[in-house]
Design a protein around this motif. Structure first.
Motif, mmCIF file in Angstrom:
data_model
loop_
_atom_site.group_PDB
_atom_site.id
_atom_site.type_symbol
_atom_site.label_atom_id
_atom_site.label_comp_id
_atom_site.label_asym_id
_atom_site.label_seq_id
_atom_site.Cartn_x
_atom_site.Cartn_y
_atom_site.Cartn_z
ATOM 1 N N ASP A 271 0.853 -1.191 0.000
ATOM 2 C CA ASP A 271 0.000 0.000 0.000
ATOM 3 C C ASP A 271 0.891 1.243 0.000
ATOM 4 O OD1 ASP A 271 -1.959 1.865 0.208
ATOM 5 O OD2 ASP A 271 -2.629 1.308 2.221
ATOM 6 N N PRO A 273 1.046 4.974 -1.538
ATOM 7 C CA PRO A 273 0.233 5.990 -2.236
ATOM 8 C C PRO A 273 0.955 6.713 -3.358
ATOM 9 C CG PRO A 273 0.913 6.812 -0.088
ATOM 10 C CD PRO A 273 1.334 5.372 -0.144
ATOM 11 N N TRP A 286 -8.986 -5.219 -5.103
ATOM 12 C CA TRP A 286 -10.111 -4.871 -4.230
ATOM 13 C C TRP A 286 -11.432 -4.922 -4.988
ATOM 14 C CZ3 TRP A 286 -9.365 -5.589 0.488
ATOM 15 C CH2 TRP A 286 -8.238 -5.125 1.190
ATOM 16 N N ASP A 293 -15.478 0.501 -1.775
ATOM 17 C CA ASP A 293 -14.847 1.695 -1.208
ATOM 18 C C ASP A 293 -13.328 1.607 -1.284
ATOM 19 O OD1 ASP A 293 -17.283 2.809 -0.633
ATOM 20 O OD2 ASP A 293 -17.346 2.061 1.426
ATOM 21 N N LYS A 294 -12.772 0.421 -1.025
ATOM 22 C CA LYS A 294 -11.313 0.272 -1.037
ATOM 23 C C LYS A 294 -10.761 0.390 -2.461
ATOM 24 C CE LYS A 294 -10.787 -2.331 3.252
ATOM 25 N NZ LYS A 294 -10.231 -3.544 3.900
ATOM 26 N N SER A 295 -11.469 -0.177 -3.423
ATOM 27 C CA SER A 295 -11.002 -0.059 -4.803
ATOM 28 C C SER A 295 -11.071 1.388 -5.280
ATOM 29 C CB SER A 295 -11.818 -0.969 -5.727
ATOM 30 O OG SER A 295 -13.184 -0.602 -5.741
ATOM 31 N N ASP A 297 -10.848 3.975 -3.392
ATOM 32 C CA ASP A 297 -9.813 4.724 -2.675
ATOM 33 C C ASP A 297 -8.469 4.628 -3.414
ATOM 34 O OD1 ASP A 297 -8.787 6.186 -0.358
ATOM 35 O OD2 ASP A 297 -7.729 4.325 0.114
ATOM 36 N N GLU A 298 -8.156 3.422 -3.926
ATOM 37 C CA GLU A 298 -6.914 3.260 -4.696
ATOM 38 C C GLU A 298 -6.967 4.072 -5.996
ATOM 39 O OE1 GLU A 298 -4.592 1.901 -3.229
ATOM 40 O OE2 GLU A 298 -5.263 0.226 -1.994
ATOM 41 N N GLN A 300 -8.667 6.800 -6.490
ATOM 42 C CA GLN A 300 -8.553 8.217 -6.171
ATOM 43 C C GLN A 300 -7.094 8.615 -5.935
ATOM 44 O OE1 GLN A 300 -11.153 10.280 -6.579
ATOM 45 N NE2 GLN A 300 -9.499 11.804 -6.421
ATOM 46 N N LYS A 301 -6.313 7.702 -5.350
ATOM 47 C CA LYS A 301 -4.875 7.963 -5.161
ATOM 48 C C LYS A 301 -4.179 8.079 -6.526
ATOM 49 C CE LYS A 301 -4.711 5.416 -0.786
ATOM 50 N NZ LYS A 301 -4.262 4.157 -0.136
ATOM 51 N N THR A 304 -5.063 11.382 -7.994
ATOM 52 C CA THR A 304 -4.367 12.465 -7.296
ATOM 53 C C THR A 304 -2.985 12.667 -7.908
ATOM 54 O OG1 THR A 304 -5.557 12.043 -5.234
ATOM 55 C CG2 THR A 304 -3.481 13.249 -5.063
ATOM 56 N N LYS A 316 -11.803 4.152 -13.101
ATOM 57 C CA LYS A 316 -12.836 4.679 -12.200
ATOM 58 C C LYS A 316 -14.229 4.421 -12.771
ATOM 59 C CE LYS A 316 -14.421 8.892 -9.867
ATOM 60 N NZ LYS A 316 -14.152 10.343 -9.597
#
Length: 453
Positions: A271, A273, A286, A293-295, A297-298, A300-301, A304, A316
């Motif tokens: 993990d 980022p 994930w 939610d976990k997938s 979150d990855e 979104q990283k 970013t 996405k």
């Protein structure tokens, strides 16, 4: 008695045909980012062959075995296992340089050498099937049948291996020439040979009867023959393009995340980022474990780090679509389509538009998908979604034409012919669509007639 023997032979032949067909029944993996990487990395090699870049297709087969092959025409198949074990993009360039040697030489899976070997082996097996049951009436028939079957199989294997070694040597020599002309290092192909050699040693150590050692052409011999030529190439010490290597690591990570055991993927990719391959692999893992939610979150990283990366936006949208949120998937997929101009991503966007079940989106979906198939006709998802939209709008003729296109691409000849015939009944004979449906129907009918003969 004779009729029963022919039934036995027929069953044998059918079994052989099923086994032969199964070898080509693998799933083809399509991904816009992978296609873009392979095109960028391999175009210089294709140009070095003298073939047109657009005519040569590189297809990824969903198979964990380390392998690549040609099957006629200008198509190179690479097993997913090959991409997953490769350390760098230069190794893949080396593998494909070798396969392009097979393409330019006209080598195919069912080539003359294999055909002749098959005939010898098949004749021996038929004799064995016929003679062994006769042993109850003629005692010598059984041993004779077994002996002929064994000799025939041995001769077939030797014939095939001799032919295969000749083809491999020819393809290796061509690979050196193509690497030289494209100014690409040959270091990768030797590195990959080393991987194959380790796999051969593993198989030999677990082979109790020694059949692998006696029957399999060894990689070490090919490596020894090529080493000097490859080391003398001008680009031997040239470092790998860092941008190309980074793209390769991304593609390899997403492939592993997509098809490997997701629990193992989460262990192998930490993990981090700031590490794109890690985030990529974990996002897919994930998602496959249904942790929405976990997938996300990855993903979104990833966004970013690179907010306008079309492939991160595609991922996405894909996760949102496959998790039952088609309306939310539209924005990232629309942006990904505009940024990438990829027909594959456009097909996913069209699918999301249709999945909203909002007729207000159908016009945009048709426009996007029509552009997609204009740029890339062999896009089954695009044709499927187009057909579904036409059907929902009550345009049966165009729905049938889209269905005929899809069945034609997937090799379902009878269904393609039937759908094309139905499309012809509702299309205006003075249009390009009618002519296209007619072409599909004629081609399918001729193919079926050839099969009957």
């Amino acid at each position: 008695m004779i009729r029963r023997f022919w039934l036995l032979i027929s069953s044998l032949l059918i079994s052989l045909m099923i086994l032969h067909s199964a070898a080509f029944a693998q799933e083809i993996l399509q991904d816009a980012e992978t296609d873009a990487l392979l095109k960028k990395a391999l175009s210089p090699l294709v140009a070095a062959t003298g073939l047109r870049t657009g005519d040569v297709k590189i297809l990824i087969v969903n198979d964990p075995e380390i392998n690549a092959f040609v099957a006629g025409g200008q198509m190179v198949f690479i097993n997913s296992g090959t991409l997953m074990v490769a350390d760098n993009v230069n190794q893949i360039q080396g593998v494909v340089a070798h396969e392009l040697g097979h393409v330019t030489a006209g080598h195919v899976v069912n080539s003359t050498g294999i055909s002749e070997a098959s005939k010898i082996g098949l004749a021996a097996m038929i004799l064995q099937v016929v003679l062994v049951p006769l042993s109850a009436l003629v005692p010598v028939a059984g041993p004779l049948g077994m002996m002929l079957g064994g000799i025939g199989s041995q001769v077939a294997v030797q014939h095939y291996l001799a032919y295969t070694r000749t083809q491999e040597a020819s393809a290796d020599a061509a690979a050196v020439k193509f690497l030289r002309k494209s100014d690409i290092s040959g270091r990768g192909i030797l590195e990959f040979f080393n991987k194959i050699r380790r796999e051969e040693h593993r198989l030999m150590s677990s082979d109790s009867d020694g059949s692998f050692a006696s029957d399999h052409p060894m990689t070490a011999d090919r490596e020894m023959m090529l080493k000097g030529d490859l080391e003398n190439l001008p680009a031997w010490n040239r470092p790998i393009d860092p941008d190309l290597q980074q793209q390769f690591l991304r593609v390899r990570a997403k492939l592993i995340g997509y098809i490997s055991d997701p629990h193992q993927v989460l262990k192998d990719y930490p993990d981090d980022p700031h590490n794109i391959p890690d985030l990529y692999a974990r996002a897919y893992a994930w998602h496959r474990l249904s942790y929405f939610d976990k997938s996300m979150d990855e993903v979104q990283k990833l966004l970013t780090l690179k907010p306008k990366d079309p492939y991160f936006l595609e991922l996405k949208g894909q996760i949102l679509l496959e998790s039952g949120h088609p309306d939310e998937a539209l924005a990232p997929l629309r942006e990904a389509t505009a940024l990438s101009q990829s027909p594959l991503i456009a097909a996913s966007f069209g699918h999301a538009l249709m999945a909203t079940e909002n007729p207000a989106h159908y016009a945009e979906a048709k426009q996007v998908l029509t552009v997609a198939v204009d740029h890339e006709e062999d896009n089954p998802l695009a044709w499927f979604v187009l057909g579904t939209i036409y059907d929902r709008e009550g345009d049966v003729a165009h729905a049938n034409l889209a269905t005929a296109e899809r069945y034609s691409l997937s090799g379902q000849t009878t269904l393609a012919m039937d759908a094309a015939d139905m499309a012809l009944k509702g299309l205006d004979p003075n249009t390009a669509d009618w002519r296209r449906a007619n072409d599909i129907a004629i081609t399918a009918r001729h193919a079926l007639e050839r099969k009957k003969k």
